[in-house]
Design an enzyme around this catalytic site. Sequence first.
Site, PDB file in Angstrom:
ATOM      1  N   SER A  44     -41.883  14.852  68.294  1.00  0.00           N
ATOM      2  CA  SER A  44     -41.855  15.009  69.755  1.00  0.00           C
ATOM      3  C   SER A  44     -40.431  15.231  70.224  1.00  0.00           C
ATOM      4  O   SER A  44     -39.488  14.632  69.699  1.00  0.00           O
ATOM      5  CB  SER A  44     -42.409  13.756  70.418  1.00  0.00           C
ATOM      6  OG  SER A  44     -42.174  13.796  71.810  1.00  0.00           O
ATOM      7  N   TYR A  96     -42.291   4.921  70.575  1.00  0.00           N
ATOM      8  CA  TYR A  96     -42.802   6.275  70.357  1.00  0.00           C
ATOM      9  C   TYR A  96     -41.681   7.194  69.862  1.00  0.00           C
ATOM     10  O   TYR A  96     -41.826   7.895  68.851  1.00  0.00           O
ATOM     11  CB  TYR A  96     -43.387   6.796  71.674  1.00  0.00           C
ATOM     12  CG  TYR A  96     -43.964   8.172  71.628  1.00  0.00           C
ATOM     13  CD1 TYR A  96     -45.272   8.379  71.213  1.00  0.00           C
ATOM     14  CD2 TYR A  96     -43.215   9.279  72.031  1.00  0.00           C
ATOM     15  CE1 TYR A  96     -45.818   9.657  71.195  1.00  0.00           C
ATOM     16  CE2 TYR A  96     -43.749  10.552  72.016  1.00  0.00           C
ATOM     17  CZ  TYR A  96     -45.052  10.739  71.598  1.00  0.00           C
ATOM     18  OH  TYR A  96     -45.585  12.004  71.576  1.00  0.00           O
ATOM     19  N   LYS A 111     -41.357   8.998  66.215  1.00  0.00           N
ATOM     20  CA  LYS A 111     -41.258  10.454  66.090  1.00  0.00           C
ATOM     21  C   LYS A 111     -39.977  10.852  65.352  1.00  0.00           C
ATOM     22  O   LYS A 111     -39.944  11.862  64.649  1.00  0.00           O
ATOM     23  CB  LYS A 111     -41.324  11.104  67.476  1.00  0.00           C
ATOM     24  CG  LYS A 111     -42.689  10.968  68.164  1.00  0.00           C
ATOM     25  CD  LYS A 111     -43.828  11.457  67.287  1.00  0.00           C
ATOM     26  CE  LYS A 111     -45.116  11.713  68.053  1.00  0.00           C
ATOM     27  NZ  LYS A 111     -46.240  12.076  67.176  1.00  0.00           N
TER      28      LYS A 111
HETATM   29  P1  NAI Z   1     -54.408  12.631  72.992  1.00  0.00           P
HETATM   30  O1  NAI Z   1     -54.377  11.189  73.355  1.00  0.00           O
HETATM   31  O2  NAI Z   1     -55.076  13.574  73.918  1.00  0.00           O
HETATM   32  O3  NAI Z   1     -55.018  12.817  71.537  1.00  0.00           O
HETATM   33  C1  NAI Z   1     -54.687  11.972  70.480  1.00  0.00           C
HETATM   34  C2  NAI Z   1     -55.936  11.678  69.697  1.00  0.00           C
HETATM   35  O4  NAI Z   1     -55.597  10.869  68.567  1.00  0.00           O
HETATM   36  C3  NAI Z   1     -56.963  10.895  70.523  1.00  0.00           C
HETATM   37  O5  NAI Z   1     -58.203  11.574  70.577  1.00  0.00           O
HETATM   38  C4  NAI Z   1     -57.059   9.548  69.813  1.00  0.00           C
HETATM   39  O6  NAI Z   1     -58.369   8.985  69.843  1.00  0.00           O
HETATM   40  C5  NAI Z   1     -56.640   9.916  68.394  1.00  0.00           C
HETATM   41  N1  NAI Z   1     -56.146   8.741  67.668  1.00  0.00           N
HETATM   42  C6  NAI Z   1     -55.269   7.827  68.099  1.00  0.00           C
HETATM   43  N2  NAI Z   1     -55.093   6.864  67.189  1.00  0.00           N
HETATM   44  C7  NAI Z   1     -55.882   7.174  66.136  1.00  0.00           C
HETATM   45  C8  NAI Z   1     -56.134   6.561  64.893  1.00  0.00           C
HETATM   46  N3  NAI Z   1     -55.524   5.417  64.561  1.00  0.00           N
HETATM   47  N4  NAI Z   1     -56.986   7.155  64.024  1.00  0.00           N
HETATM   48  C9  NAI Z   1     -57.611   8.319  64.364  1.00  0.00           C
HETATM   49  N5  NAI Z   1     -57.421   8.938  65.556  1.00  0.00           N
HETATM   50  C10 NAI Z   1     -56.563   8.374  66.425  1.00  0.00           C
HETATM   51  O7  NAI Z   1     -52.865  13.048  72.793  1.00  0.00           O
HETATM   52  P2  NAI Z   1     -52.175  14.465  72.510  1.00  0.00           P
HETATM   53  O8  NAI Z   1     -51.211  14.723  73.594  1.00  0.00           O
HETATM   54  O9  NAI Z   1     -53.180  15.487  72.162  1.00  0.00           O
HETATM   55  O10 NAI Z   1     -51.291  14.093  71.232  1.00  0.00           O
HETATM   56  C11 NAI Z   1     -51.468  14.635  69.937  1.00  0.00           C
HETATM   57  C12 NAI Z   1     -50.187  14.452  69.176  1.00  0.00           C
HETATM   58  O11 NAI Z   1     -49.152  15.234  69.757  1.00  0.00           O
HETATM   59  C13 NAI Z   1     -49.673  13.018  69.138  1.00  0.00           C
HETATM   60  O12 NAI Z   1     -49.092  12.747  67.891  1.00  0.00           O
HETATM   61  C14 NAI Z   1     -48.605  13.026  70.221  1.00  0.00           C
HETATM   62  O13 NAI Z   1     -47.653  12.018  70.033  1.00  0.00           O
HETATM   63  C15 NAI Z   1     -48.029  14.416  70.008  1.00  0.00           C
HETATM   64  N6  NAI Z   1     -47.262  14.939  71.129  1.00  0.00           N
HETATM   65  C16 NAI Z   1     -47.902  15.370  72.248  1.00  0.00           C
HETATM   66  C17 NAI Z   1     -47.173  15.916  73.283  1.00  0.00           C
HETATM   67  C18 NAI Z   1     -47.806  16.509  74.471  1.00  0.00           C
HETATM   68  O14 NAI Z   1     -47.104  17.191  75.220  1.00  0.00           O
HETATM   69  N7  NAI Z   1     -49.081  16.305  74.699  1.00  0.00           N
HETATM   70  C19 NAI Z   1     -45.698  15.960  73.235  1.00  0.00           C
HETATM   71  C20 NAI Z   1     -45.144  15.534  71.987  1.00  0.00           C
HETATM   72  C21 NAI Z   1     -45.919  15.043  70.985  1.00  0.00           C
END
Ligand code: NAI
Length: 315
Positions: free
Chosen positions: A159, A171, A175
């Site tokens: 990130s 976080y 990252k």
């Molecule tokens: P989100 O919350 O929409 O999706 C994350 C998914 O991971 C969720 O569906 C959740 O149920 C699942 N999850 C969480 N813990 C889990 C576990 N222990 N086992 C299995 N599944 C699990 O979040 P988003 O934004 O789609 O994030 C995806 C990735 O991208 C993450 O690693 C986040 O840190 C990273 N990220 C996102 C950014 C953004 O702009 N949205 C920016 C930088 C990084």
Amino acid sequence: MSATNPDSDLRFDGRVAIVTGAGRGLGRAHALLLARRGAKVVVNDLGGTKEGDGRDEGPANDAVREIVAAGGTAVSDTNDVGREEGCHALVDHTVREFGRVDIVVNNAGISRFATFPEADAENLERTLDVHVRGTWHTTRAAWPYMVEQGYGRVVTTTSTGMFGLPDNLAYATAKGALIGFTRSLAQAAGPHGILVNSIAPNAVTRPSTSTKPNITTTQMDDARLEAMRTDLVSPMVGYLAHEDCQVNGEILVAGARRFARWFLGVTPGYRSPSDGAPTIEEIAAHWDEINDQSGYQVPENLYAWAAEFMDHLGR
Ligand code: NAI
């Protein structure tokens, strides 16, 4: 949207992909793209809250239904990648179902906004569990299969929060750890035909639309919201996951229709001419030189860095 050509497009026919956290947000968009291009996809998602509490099979099942309805192949997996046994169970499930594992997209993530003194040991551990240990153990469980095949593609998710995200300390810490992991594993992976890269995505999803973060939907106009769609990130993941990709150990920023390389650089710095020990005063006096970015080095690894950093000592 531009038409795709099954004969010339970069496709994933015969490839098996794991996407963690693929029930929602970015992971779901990555899974949909890989499946649309022919990969058999294991949609892993525990289905908890954005802080990582609770569980729900709904998101993973729902994403699988969407893939299958579009003519793709996918199975749902609700193992918790925040636990080592969950990561191994996920990979075992994948191999049982599809016979191999070619691609691991480590995407699952949680977000527990807090800084010192509120950010406590539990906050750190829970965050490290999913982001760092989840990536470590899932990749490690898939590793023997990839080595045996002489082929693999691993994508980790870092990130730009690592640039400095004061109100989500754990976080940003997690990252940052993933960058060290990605770059180091990439060095070990190359000889096995395995490539390991990291993506720093930017999209409006659950974590960015609630509570504390500065980027919220209320601060964005419609054009920005549209540009921050999750599927505008996925093509970079698709490229890093593809056989044609030869990039290894890199960090790529993607989002809002913009794609960029994020690199780690070192300034040439100041070389103390004195034979004795450099002094504190010498450091203070040469601060501008230490920080001068002209001629900076972007080392491929520790050895490349050391060779240049120590070159004034001769061989
Ligand atoms: P989100 O919350 O929409 O999706 C994350 C998914 O991971 C969720 O569906 C959740 O149920 C699942 N999850 C969480 N813990 C889990 C576990 N222990 N086992 C299995 N599944 C699990 O979040 P988003 O934004 O789609 O994030 C995806 C990735 O991208 C993450 O690693 C986040 O840190 C990273 N990220 C996102 C950014 C953004 O702009 N949205 C920016 C930088 C990084």
